[in-house]
Design an enzyme around this catalytic site. Structure first.
Site, short mmCIF file in Angstrom:
data_model
loop_
_atom_site.label_atom_id
_atom_site.label_comp_id
_atom_site.label_asym_id
_atom_site.label_seq_id
_atom_site.Cartn_x
_atom_site.Cartn_y
_atom_site.Cartn_z
N HIS A 1 4.41 3.70 13.29
CA HIS A 1 3.12 3.84 12.69
C HIS A 1 2.35 3.61 13.31
O HIS A 1 1.15 3.79 12.69
CB HIS A 1 3.09 3.92 11.18
CG HIS A 1 3.11 2.55 10.90
ND1 HIS A 1 2.69 0.97 11.55
CD2 HIS A 1 2.30 1.70 10.49
CE1 HIS A 1 2.16 0.00 11.20
NE2 HIS A 1 1.78 0.15 9.71
N GLU B 1 -12.51 8.34 11.00
CA GLU B 1 -13.31 8.43 12.11
C GLU B 1 -13.05 10.49 12.82
O GLU B 1 -11.96 10.50 13.05
CB GLU B 1 -11.75 7.98 13.42
CG GLU B 1 -10.72 7.60 14.06
CD GLU B 1 -10.00 6.57 14.34
OE1 GLU B 1 -10.53 5.70 14.69
OE2 GLU B 1 -9.22 7.28 15.30
N ALA C 1 -0.05 0.98 16.82
CA ALA C 1 0.43 0.46 17.85
C ALA C 1 1.48 -0.88 17.65
O ALA C 1 2.12 -1.40 18.02
CB ALA C 1 -0.63 -0.22 18.96
N HIS D 1 4.14 6.61 5.76
CA HIS D 1 4.89 5.43 5.53
C HIS D 1 4.61 4.75 4.46
O HIS D 1 4.11 5.10 3.45
CB HIS D 1 4.34 4.95 6.62
CG HIS D 1 3.18 4.50 6.77
ND1 HIS D 1 2.12 4.65 7.90
CD2 HIS D 1 2.50 2.96 6.72
CE1 HIS D 1 0.69 4.36 7.43
NE2 HIS D 1 0.71 3.34 7.33
N HIS E 1 -7.83 0.89 7.29
CA HIS E 1 -7.99 2.40 6.86
C HIS E 1 -8.83 2.23 7.79
O HIS E 1 -10.33 1.11 8.02
CB HIS E 1 -8.20 2.27 5.64
CG HIS E 1 -6.70 1.46 4.94
ND1 HIS E 1 -6.49 1.45 3.68
CD2 HIS E 1 -5.54 1.66 5.46
CE1 HIS E 1 -5.77 1.11 3.17
NE2 HIS E 1 -4.94 1.32 4.06
N PHE E 2 -9.06 3.88 8.28
CA PHE E 2 -10.34 4.10 9.18
C PHE E 2 -11.07 5.34 8.20
O PHE E 2 -9.73 6.08 8.42
CB PHE E 2 -10.43 3.82 10.50
CG PHE E 2 -9.12 4.08 10.81
CD1 PHE E 2 -8.89 5.87 10.86
CD2 PHE E 2 -7.60 3.67 11.64
CE1 PHE E 2 -7.98 6.51 11.81
CE2 PHE E 2 -6.93 4.69 11.90
CZ PHE E 2 -6.61 5.50 12.06
N GLY F 1 -2.75 4.60 18.02
CA GLY F 1 -3.42 3.58 18.52
C GLY F 1 -4.46 2.05 17.97
O GLY F 1 -3.84 1.80 16.48
N ASP G 1 0.93 -1.00 -0.32
CA ASP G 1 0.17 -0.25 0.15
C ASP G 1 0.77 1.69 -0.38
O ASP G 1 1.40 1.73 0.83
CB ASP G 1 -0.74 0.21 1.38
CG ASP G 1 -2.07 1.44 1.59
OD1 ASP G 1 -2.01 1.38 0.30
OD2 ASP G 1 -2.66 1.41 2.08
N HIS H 1 -6.91 7.23 7.83
CA HIS H 1 -5.55 6.92 7.89
C HIS H 1 -6.14 5.49 6.31
O HIS H 1 -7.49 5.06 6.31
CB HIS H 1 -5.11 5.35 9.05
CG HIS H 1 -4.68 4.43 8.68
ND1 HIS H 1 -5.21 2.38 9.06
CD2 HIS H 1 -3.22 4.60 7.70
CE1 HIS H 1 -3.65 2.45 8.46
NE2 HIS H 1 -2.53 3.72 7.41
#
Length: 473
Positions: free
Chosen positions: A395, A231, A397, A339, A228-229, A372, A147, A257
């Site tokens: 990048h 939020e 947790a 990243h 991926h999110f 996290g 990715d 993300h």
């Protein structure tokens, strides 16, 4: 009790990476009446004495493959260094052996200059996720990752904490309206977004990249699957931040993300195959195949990688712009970092290519976001420029359970309970993304105190992820 055997289990037995792992997994899928422990014992025996299993009805193919592997001539491959440089590691006690072994192999490449392992590290393909590798004039597609350019993006709004809790339904509506998830999913017709990245001349570099443009356009502004999110949460500044010009307080913030979607994954697969054809490394290192930066292929990949990174950034920009308009809010600060990328940087006075696969740039004063999990806090950080870490940090947790392990070991009841305990509303996501599948973010942050300073803490409240079980990262 664990009953399944996966590729990581077989690697940990000492099997070489590559097709032999696939042969073992195929044998295991039939199981042939063996329990998990019995199958593991058989695999160990075949690895130690493959000649005893050449005529075995079940294990003969695996035995022959191991014998053939042992007979490969070293001169057929680019030699690895026998006395590699040491690498720096942070939080090593909580990093699995598989990731350490992968880093040790990466340090043996003849093009390697320096390396570092971040505290969220876990095993990947080639370079471990959480691995940082500086090379001399060489680019490793799997050192960048699948990715390409995956990133975090943060918008801090001029909206106080209380307003969120008084209007949670509105935030939920806007989150659903202005985000889309799932591997392969995208937009059509009048719902497509436009962005200057689509006019990037690199799309015309060669027929392969040009053919990716239509798919890129359809997925522009979407978020994909896996971890991926998008939020909403509460960003707490414990003190005034003069650099961002934000007073002490708690604010509503949007955190996203995701990466370069199908375009990045296709570029990664294409150039990894080319690198493996061009750069013949021993089996243990074959996923670290590299391209010379002075070659046409090396330059092609470099340009394609940067295009994918620009595209990933554009996807975040579209999401954040949509949300800003929907909320009618003023943005106090925006921070973005990526990243799964490679940078040209100066290391010990010479230019090197720094690969950060699942690692955040943390040069002196560089802003970053380290999340996290859906119930654990994330952190807005400022890099300290630690040279031993090659100016990097974690990048996130990092996983402590594979997706398969999480699905097998975590129940829906347990996941709903932890979400309820933390006051988090979740839209989508499967058990593979359950909070318990991730390491303790506080432990990870403690391990990298010398790498970053914490500027603010982000507490997730309303989380949207793909609900299709997608593994796209």
């Amino acid at each position: 009790m664990k009953t399944q055997i996966n590729g990581t289990d077989i690697l940990e037995l000492g099997f070489p990476e590559g097709k032999i792992i696939g042969i073992a997994l195929k044998i295991n899928s039939k199981r042939n009446g063996f329990t998990r422990d019995e199958m593991i014992a058989n695999f160990k025996n075949v690895l130690e004495t493959p000649e005893n299993y050449i005529d075995d009805k079940i294990f003969s193919k695996l035995a022959v493959a191991l014998i053939e592997k042992s007979n490969e001539k070293p001169e057929d491959f680019i030699a690895l260094n026998q006395n590699p440089n040491a690498y720096s590691a942070y939080g090593l006690d909580h990093i699995e052996d598989g990731a350490r072994k992968q880093m040790e192999v990466a340090m043996k490449l003849p093009v390697t200059v320096a390396g570092a392992l971040m505290p969220d590290a876990h095993q990947g393909y080639g370079l471990p996720i959480g691995g940082v590798l500086a090379t001399k004039n060489a680019i490793i597609p799997y050192g960048v990752g699948v990715d390409i350019g995956c990133r975090m993006a943060l918008s801090v709004y001029d909206i106080p904490e209380d307003f969120y809790f008084e209007n949670e339904a509105k935030f939920k509506k806007e989150l659903i309206t202005n985000s889309i998830f799932g591997a392969g999913h995208g937009f059509h017709g009048q719902y497509k977004s436009d962005h200057a990245v689509l006019e990037n001349e690199t799309f015309n570099m060669n027929p392969f990249v040009k053919n990716l443009k239509d798919k890129a356009w359809s997925q522009l502004g979407s978020s994909g699957g896996g971890n991926h999110f998008v939020e909403f949460g509460i960003m707490e500044f414990a003190k005034d931040d003069a650099v961002l010009n934000i007073p002490k307080g708690k604010y509503v913030a949007l955190l996203t993300h995701s990466g370069s979607r199908g375009m990045g994954a296709t570029i990664a697969g294409h150039y990894t195959k080319i690198a493996k054809d061009e750069c013949k490394l021993p089996e243990v290192a074959k996923n670290l195949a590299y391209l010379d930066m002075n070659s046409q292929l090396g330059q092609e990949y470099w340009l394609a990688m940067n295009l994918a990174g620009d595209y990933a950034s554009a996807c975040h920009e579209i999401i954040h712009n949509k949300m800003e308009r929907a909320l009618g809010a003023t943005i106090l600060a925006k921070v973005e970092n990526h990243h799964n990328f490679a940078w040209k940087e100066i290391w010990n006075g010479e230019e090197v290519i720094v690969h950060r696969k699942g690692a955040t740039p943390a040069g002196k004063g560089v802003m970053g976001i380290i999340p996290g999990s859906m119930t654990a806090p994330g952190f807005l950080v400022r890099g300290k420029g630690e040279e031993n870490a090659i100016n990097s940090a974690s990048h996130g947790a990092g996983r402590q359970m594979s997706r398969t392990q999480a699905i097998k070991n975590i129940t829906q009841t347990e996941m709903k309970s932890i979400l309820r305990d933390h006051g988090v509303t979740l839209i989508g996501a499967g058990l593979d993304e359950a909070p318990m599948a991730y390491k303790d973010i506080n432990q990870v942050m403690e391990a990298q105190k010398e790498l970053v300073d914490v500027v603010a803490k982000f507490t997730p409240k309303l989380v949207r992820m793909a609900d299709d079980g997608s593994k796209e990262d």
